[in-house]
Enzyme design. Structure first.
Site, PDB file in Angstrom:
ATOM      1  N   TYR A   1       0.817  -1.217   0.000  1.00 49.78           N
ATOM      2  CA  TYR A   1       0.000   0.000   0.000  1.00 49.78           C
ATOM      3  C   TYR A   1       0.849   1.265   0.000  1.00 49.78           C
ATOM      4  CZ  TYR A   1      -4.084  -2.905   0.366  1.00 49.78           C
ATOM      5  OH  TYR A   1      -5.053  -3.832   0.087  1.00 49.78           O
TER       6      TYR A   1
ATOM      7  N   ARG B   1       1.382   1.797  -3.585  1.00 47.55           N
ATOM      8  CA  ARG B   1       0.162   2.319  -4.232  1.00 47.55           C
ATOM      9  C   ARG B   1      -0.014   3.805  -3.891  1.00 47.55           C
ATOM     10  NH1 ARG B   1       1.051  -1.804  -5.341  1.00 47.55           N
ATOM     11  NH2 ARG B   1       1.823  -0.586  -7.030  1.00 47.55           N
TER      12      ARG B   1
ATOM     13  N   ASP C   1      -8.100   5.521  -4.562  1.00 44.63           N
ATOM     14  CA  ASP C   1      -7.300   6.646  -5.054  1.00 44.63           C
ATOM     15  C   ASP C   1      -8.044   7.951  -4.754  1.00 44.63           C
ATOM     16  OD1 ASP C   1      -9.040   7.533  -7.280  1.00 44.63           O
ATOM     17  OD2 ASP C   1      -8.434   5.707  -8.317  1.00 44.63           O
TER      18      ASP C   1
ATOM     19  N   HIS D   1     -14.714   2.094   0.348  1.00 43.98           N
ATOM     20  CA  HIS D   1     -13.637   1.138   0.644  1.00 43.98           C
ATOM     21  C   HIS D   1     -12.397   1.827   1.205  1.00 43.98           C
ATOM     22  CE1 HIS D   1     -15.454  -2.039  -2.334  1.00 43.98           C
ATOM     23  NE2 HIS D   1     -16.137  -1.917  -1.219  1.00 43.98           N
TER      24      HIS D   1
ATOM     25  N   THR E   1     -17.127  -0.600 -12.899  1.00 43.50           N
ATOM     26  CA  THR E   1     -17.016  -1.602 -11.832  1.00 43.50           C
ATOM     27  C   THR E   1     -17.522  -2.942 -12.328  1.00 43.50           C
ATOM     28  OG1 THR E   1     -17.694  -2.219  -9.576  1.00 43.50           O
ATOM     29  CG2 THR E   1     -19.168  -0.725 -10.775  1.00 43.50           C
TER      30      THR E   1
ATOM     31  N   ASN F   1     -19.497   1.057 -18.764  1.00 41.96           N
ATOM     32  CA  ASN F   1     -18.388   0.149 -18.452  1.00 41.96           C
ATOM     33  C   ASN F   1     -17.769  -0.346 -19.752  1.00 41.96           C
ATOM     34  OD1 ASN F   1     -17.157  -0.964 -16.037  1.00 41.96           O
ATOM     35  ND2 ASN F   1     -17.715  -2.982 -16.816  1.00 41.96           N
TER      36      ASN F   1
ATOM     37  N   GLU G   1     -17.104  -3.222 -20.581  1.00 40.06           N
ATOM     38  CA  GLU G   1     -17.864  -4.380 -21.068  1.00 40.06           C
ATOM     39  C   GLU G   1     -19.050  -4.553 -20.125  1.00 40.06           C
ATOM     40  OE1 GLU G   1     -14.522  -6.805 -20.513  1.00 40.06           O
ATOM     41  OE2 GLU G   1     -14.784  -6.774 -18.343  1.00 40.06           O
TER      42      GLU G   1
HETATM   43  N1  APR Z   1     -13.548   2.453 -18.830  1.00 39.52           N
HETATM   44  C1  APR Z   1     -14.629   1.863 -18.272  1.00 39.52           C
HETATM   45  N2  APR Z   1     -14.579   0.675 -17.637  1.00 39.52           N
HETATM   46  C2  APR Z   1     -13.376   0.065 -17.562  1.00 39.52           C
HETATM   47  C3  APR Z   1     -12.212   0.610 -18.135  1.00 39.52           C
HETATM   48  C4  APR Z   1     -12.327   1.858 -18.808  1.00 39.52           C
HETATM   49  N3  APR Z   1     -11.274   2.468 -19.384  1.00 39.52           N
HETATM   50  N4  APR Z   1     -11.188  -0.257 -17.897  1.00 39.52           N
HETATM   51  C5  APR Z   1     -11.696  -1.291 -17.219  1.00 39.52           C
HETATM   52  N5  APR Z   1     -13.020  -1.112 -17.013  1.00 39.52           N
HETATM   53  C6  APR Z   1     -13.955  -1.982 -16.311  1.00 39.52           C
HETATM   54  C7  APR Z   1     -13.644  -3.461 -16.419  1.00 39.52           C
HETATM   55  O1  APR Z   1     -14.269  -3.994 -17.573  1.00 39.52           O
HETATM   56  C8  APR Z   1     -14.260  -4.004 -15.127  1.00 39.52           C
HETATM   57  O2  APR Z   1     -15.640  -4.351 -15.318  1.00 39.52           O
HETATM   58  O3  APR Z   1     -13.849  -1.664 -14.936  1.00 39.52           O
HETATM   59  C9  APR Z   1     -14.179  -2.809 -14.168  1.00 39.52           C
HETATM   60  C10 APR Z   1     -13.122  -2.955 -13.080  1.00 39.52           C
HETATM   61  O4  APR Z   1     -13.463  -4.047 -12.263  1.00 39.52           O
HETATM   62  P1  APR Z   1     -12.575  -4.450 -10.996  1.00 39.52           P
HETATM   63  O5  APR Z   1     -11.141  -4.508 -11.361  1.00 39.52           O
HETATM   64  O6  APR Z   1     -13.207  -5.674 -10.426  1.00 39.52           O
HETATM   65  O7  APR Z   1     -12.736  -3.206  -9.990  1.00 39.52           O
HETATM   66  P2  APR Z   1     -13.929  -2.841  -9.015  1.00 39.52           P
HETATM   67  O8  APR Z   1     -15.243  -3.242  -9.570  1.00 39.52           O
HETATM   68  O9  APR Z   1     -13.738  -1.412  -8.655  1.00 39.52           O
HETATM   69  O10 APR Z   1     -13.581  -3.742  -7.757  1.00 39.52           O
HETATM   70  C11 APR Z   1     -14.384  -3.633  -6.621  1.00 39.52           C
HETATM   71  O11 APR Z   1     -12.927  -5.084  -5.386  1.00 39.52           O
HETATM   72  O12 APR Z   1     -10.792  -5.764  -4.762  1.00 39.52           O
HETATM   73  C12 APR Z   1     -11.899  -5.047  -4.416  1.00 39.52           C
HETATM   74  O13 APR Z   1     -12.023  -3.361  -2.813  1.00 39.52           O
HETATM   75  C13 APR Z   1     -11.615  -3.617  -4.128  1.00 39.52           C
HETATM   76  O14 APR Z   1     -12.929  -1.649  -4.573  1.00 39.52           O
HETATM   77  C14 APR Z   1     -12.482  -2.871  -5.115  1.00 39.52           C
HETATM   78  C15 APR Z   1     -13.591  -3.836  -5.373  1.00 39.52           C
END
Ligand code: APR
Length: 232
Positions: free
Chosen positions: A53, A56, A91, A106, A173, A198, A200
Site C-alpha cells: 500500500y 500504491r 485513489d 472502501h 465496476t 463500463n 464491457e
Molecule cells: N472504462 C470503463 N470501464 C473500464 C475501463 C475503462 N477504461 N477499464 C476497465 N473497465 C472496467 C472493467 O471492464 C471491469 O468491469 O472496470 C471494471 C473494473 O473491475 P474491478 O477490477 O473488479 O474493480 P472494481 O469493480 O472497482 O472492484 C471492486 O474489489 O478488490 C476489491 O475493494 C476492491 O474496490 C475494489 C472492489
C-alpha cells in the site's frame, strides 16, 4: 429536481494509469488480492501488505484525474448535493477533479487507520516504518482501506441515497464485490432509472435500463452532457 447516485469502480481510473483489480491475469499489481487485501494477510505478513500500500500511495503522485472524473465534477457544479458519488476506489482522483459530495466506501490510500484508537488521520507518507499515531502515539497504523471481510464505510448514508435517487449510474465496476454490487438492483426496486457505463457489460444482478460499453473517458462526459440537459 433529479437526484443522482453514481457508483464508481476501478474502471474510471484505468485511463489515468491506475491498474484495475481484476485484470486479465487475475492479479493486482502482481499480487493475488487475497495476499494483500485481507486481515489474515496483514496478520501473517504485515511488512508485505504495508509495503504494497505504500507503493500504491506513492504511485498516486504520478497519476491525474481523467475526463470521466472531471465530467462528474462538472455535474456536481451544476446540480450540487443532488449528486452523490460513491466510489469503491481508494485513489484520490475524484477529489482532485473537484468532486466534493463523495463517499469512499472502501477507504482511502491517503489515510491511515489506527489499530489502537481507531483514528483515521490523513496520511501521505509510508507506513512500513511503523510511525506513531498522531492521536494516541501507538505504532499501530495500517492503511485505511477496507479489506475483504471488513465492513465498508458509510453504508447507511449510501443506502439512504440509493433508495431515494431518480437515476443510478454504475461506472467502471465489475459488480463482483458486495454490497456495492447490489446497489443498482436496490435503486431499481425503488423506481430509479439505472445506467451502466463500463468497458464491457458487467454481471449485473438485474439488467440495467441502459447499458453502454466503452471507455469511461468517452462514455462519462457524453452521459453527463445528457444529464445536464435534463437537470439544468
Ligand atoms: N472504462 C470503463 N470501464 C473500464 C475501463 C475503462 N477504461 N477499464 C476497465 N473497465 C472496467 C472493467 O471492464 C471491469 O468491469 O472496470 C471494471 C473494473 O473491475 P474491478 O477490477 O473488479 O474493480 P472494481 O469493480 O472497482 O472492484 C471492486 O474489489 O478488490 C476489491 O475493494 C476492491 O474496490 C475494489 C472492489
Amino acid at each position: 429536481m433529479t437526484r443522482i447516485v453514481v457508483l464508481t469502480g476501478a474502471g474510471i481510473s484505468a485511463e489515468s494509469g491506475v491498474p484495475t483489480f481484476r485484470g486479465p491475469d487475475g492479479l493486482w499489481e502482481g499480487h493475488r488480492i487475497e495476499d494483500v487485501a485481507t486481515p489474515d494477510a496483514y496478520e501473517a505478513d504485515p511488512g508485505t501488505v504495508l509495503a504494497f500500500y505504500d507503493a500504491r500511495r506513492r504511485a498516486l503522485a504520478s497519476v491525474a484525474p481523467n475526463a470521466a472524473h472531471r465530467a462528474l465534477a462538472r455535474l456536481e457544479d451544476a446540480i450540487g448535493p443532488e449528486l452523490l458519488v460513491v466510489t469503491q476506489n481508494v485513489d484520490d482522483l475524484h477529489e482532485r477533479a473537484g468532486t466534493g459530495n463523495l463517499v469512499h466506501m472502501h477507504g482511502e490510500l491517503r489515510r491511515a487507520l489506527c489499530g489502537w484508537c481507531g483514528a483515521r488521520p490523513a496520511w501521505d507518507g509510508d507506513l512500513i516504518d511503523r510511525p506513531p499515531c498522531p492521536e494516541c502515539g501507538e505504532r499501530m497504523l495500517r492503511p485505511d482501506v477496507v479489506w475483504f471481510g471488513e465492513m465498508p464505510y458509510d453504508l447507511d448514508r449510501i443506502e439512504r441515497a440509493v433508495v431515494a435517487c431518480d437515476v443510478f449510474a454504475s461506472i467502471g465496476t465489475s459488480g463482483a464485490v458486495y454490497p456495492a454490487a447490489a446497489y443498482a438492483a436496490l435503486a431499481a426496486s425503488f423506481g430509479a432509472r439505472t445506467v451502466e457505463l463500463n468497458l464491457e457489460p458487467s454481471d449485473a444482478l438485474v439488467p440495467f435500463d441502459d447499458a453502454r460499453a466503452g471507455p469511461a473517458t468517452e462514455l462519462v462526459p457524453a452521459w453527463v452532457e445528457e444529464m445536464l440537459a435534463v437537470c439544468t
